[in-house]
Scaffold this active site. Structure first.
Site, PDB file in Angstrom:
ATOM      1  N   GLY A  24      63.412  73.064  43.775  1.00  0.00           N
ATOM      2  CA  GLY A  24      62.565  73.686  42.088  1.00  0.00           C
ATOM      3  C   GLY A  24      64.046  73.178  41.184  1.00  0.00           C
ATOM      4  N   ASN A  25      63.479  74.317  40.211  1.00  0.00           N
ATOM      5  CA  ASN A  25      64.427  74.019  38.370  1.00  0.00           C
ATOM      6  C   ASN A  25      64.798  75.075  38.338  1.00  0.00           C
ATOM      7  OD1 ASN A  25      63.086  74.024  36.716  1.00  0.00           O
ATOM      8  ND2 ASN A  25      62.082  72.027  37.704  1.00  0.00           N
TER       9      ASN A  25
END
Ligand code: CTP
Length: 421
Positions: A225-226
């Site tokens: 993810g980020n």
């Protein structure tokens, strides 16, 4: 001898009204009327002089004493009280904003057709300020062509009609038709008042915004993810709704509450985001890709949790490229003249990288900002330069994400194709 002053505008409602923005809170007869008390409280606590104008049926749900006590102003439903003050004209004329919450199907119909059989409907005809309707009703009533045509008429004339929320309705049924959260309606009112325009400049437009960060699952418990919070995309969605647009927000993993008046599509991965954005973009005037989309995803999704092995080794994860949604939208516009906006998060050589990215992606505008572990992600503020395909550069100084959102729409506006006659 008494002297008379002839006024062009209505006299101030309350004592301190000279400096306070004057808001008419119209309340029509639905169970959600009780939620308007919270909206009223927010409006008064934030320095607005509020005059509540309920309909007769609204008083079945919340009594006049409550409205009067919370607003500090007299409350009446009909034109025959205090006739010497000509209330059916004065209240509307003196308002800086009229907000009707909840707006029933009946109220929308009356407003669309210009009927004026009580104080609220008279007020709607005399008001020359921005008008916000927050409808609440059962899904069938909302979806009925009669209601939809009335909503379209009101929007065409410049009113902001907030889309109802989806959820539990009166009784056991659920669906679209819930009054949005009072805090969200307050936010729409605040923005409409701040802009001070009588005709919302994005009325009649459909805009699509992606927000948040995609997550690419590795196994049932892990993902790549980020750090995108989604706040900038949400600010864009709220700003567009307050400027009268129909808004579709494609949301990825933000955990943020749905903004009022916005159709929200919840997705998880880049592939899902692409599908949702392309679908919504089919009839959109503008698409803004504020989401942080993962460029890669694991080539293989492990259906069971990836376990450690006894030999002390670590697994190698093969990645494959995700589709570039912004490049695809730009190259293959769903409609001629559709405006496409991208965001570029850069850590180094911010502007040169931004210019190269604008050319590579082929979008009309690129909002370039510098990101880092402690910059921009999750914060309420942002600083950016908006690069345009025609070479224009608009610096946006450090400030609330809300201000950047308004600048983006200001730059989108002149690039939009003309509205059909
Ligand atoms: N974007 C997209 N699809 C992707 C990756 C990014 O649509 N697979 C969009 C983002 O929503 C954003 C813009 O492209 O509007 C730029 O995103 P950014 O992460 O800055 O750029 P990348 O294309 O990922 O380029 P790089 O990683 O090389 O900087």
């Amino acid at each position: 001898m008494e002297s008379y002053v002839i006024r062009e505008r209505a006299p101030a409602w309350g004592e301190a009204a000279v400096t306070k923005p004057k808001v008419v809170l119209g309340v029509s007869g639905g169970i959600a009327a009780y939620k308007a008390c919270e909206l009223l409280r927010r409006l008064t606590e934030s320095g607005h002089d509020v005059r509540v104008v309920p309909t007769d049926s609204a008083l079945h749900f919340v009594g006049a004493a409550t409205w009067s006590a919370l607003s500090g102003n007299p409350v009446s439903t009909e034109v025959w009280d205090s006739v010497h003050e000509v209330p059916h004209v004065r209240i509307g004329q003196g308002a800086d904003l009229v907000v009707v919450a909840p707006a029933t199907a009946d109220m929308l119909a009356k407003a669309a057709h210009g009927l004026a059989d009580d104080l609220l409907t008279n007020t709607l005809l005399t008001a020359r300020c921005p008008v916000v309707f927050a409808p609440a009703m059962h899904t069938e009533m909302w979806e009925h062509p009669a209601t939809q045509e009335n909503v379209a008429t009101l929007r065409r004339r410049g009113a902001v009609v907030v889309e109802p929320a989806v959820g539990r309705l009166t009784g056991v049924d659920t669906g679209k038709g819930r009054l949005p959260d009072p805090g969200e309606i307050f936010e729409v009112c605040r923005r409409v008042l701040a802009r001070g325009v009588t005709a919302p400049d994005l009325a009649g437009r459909h805009v699509v915004i992606s927000a948040g960060g995609t997550r690419e699952p590795l196994d049932p418990v892990r993902y790549l993810g980020n750090r995108s919070s989604g706040k900038q995309g949400y600010a864009l969605a709220r700003a567009a709704a307050a400027r009268g647009a129909r808004v579709t927000l494609v949301e990825a993993n933000t955990g943020l509450p749905d903004p009022a008046g916005v159709d929200v599509v919840h997705i998880g991965t880049a592939v899902q985001l692409r599908e949702a954005v392309l679908k919504a973009a089919a009839d959109a005037d503008a698409v803004v890709m504020a989401a942080a989309v993962a460029d890669f995803r694991p080539a293989v999704y492990a259906t069971g949790k990836i376990k450690k092995t006894d030999d002390g080794g670590s697994p190698t994860i093969e990645l494959v490229r995700n589709p570039d949604v912004l490049a695809e939208l730009s190259a293959d516009r769903a409609l001629p003249g559709q405006v496409v906006v991208g965001f570029a998060a850069e850590t180094d050589d911010v502007l040169p990288n931004g210019r190269a990215k604008l050319a590579r992606k082929g979008c009309d505008l690129l909002v370039v900002n510098e990101v880092g572990e402690h910059r921009t992600f999750g914060s309420e503020e942002n600083e950016a330069v908006v690069l345009a395909a025609d070479g224009a550069e608009t610096p946006v100084p450090y400030g609330p994400k809300e201000a950047l959102a308004e600048t983006v729409w200001d730059l989108v506006l002149p690039r939009l194709r003309p509205l059909p006659a």
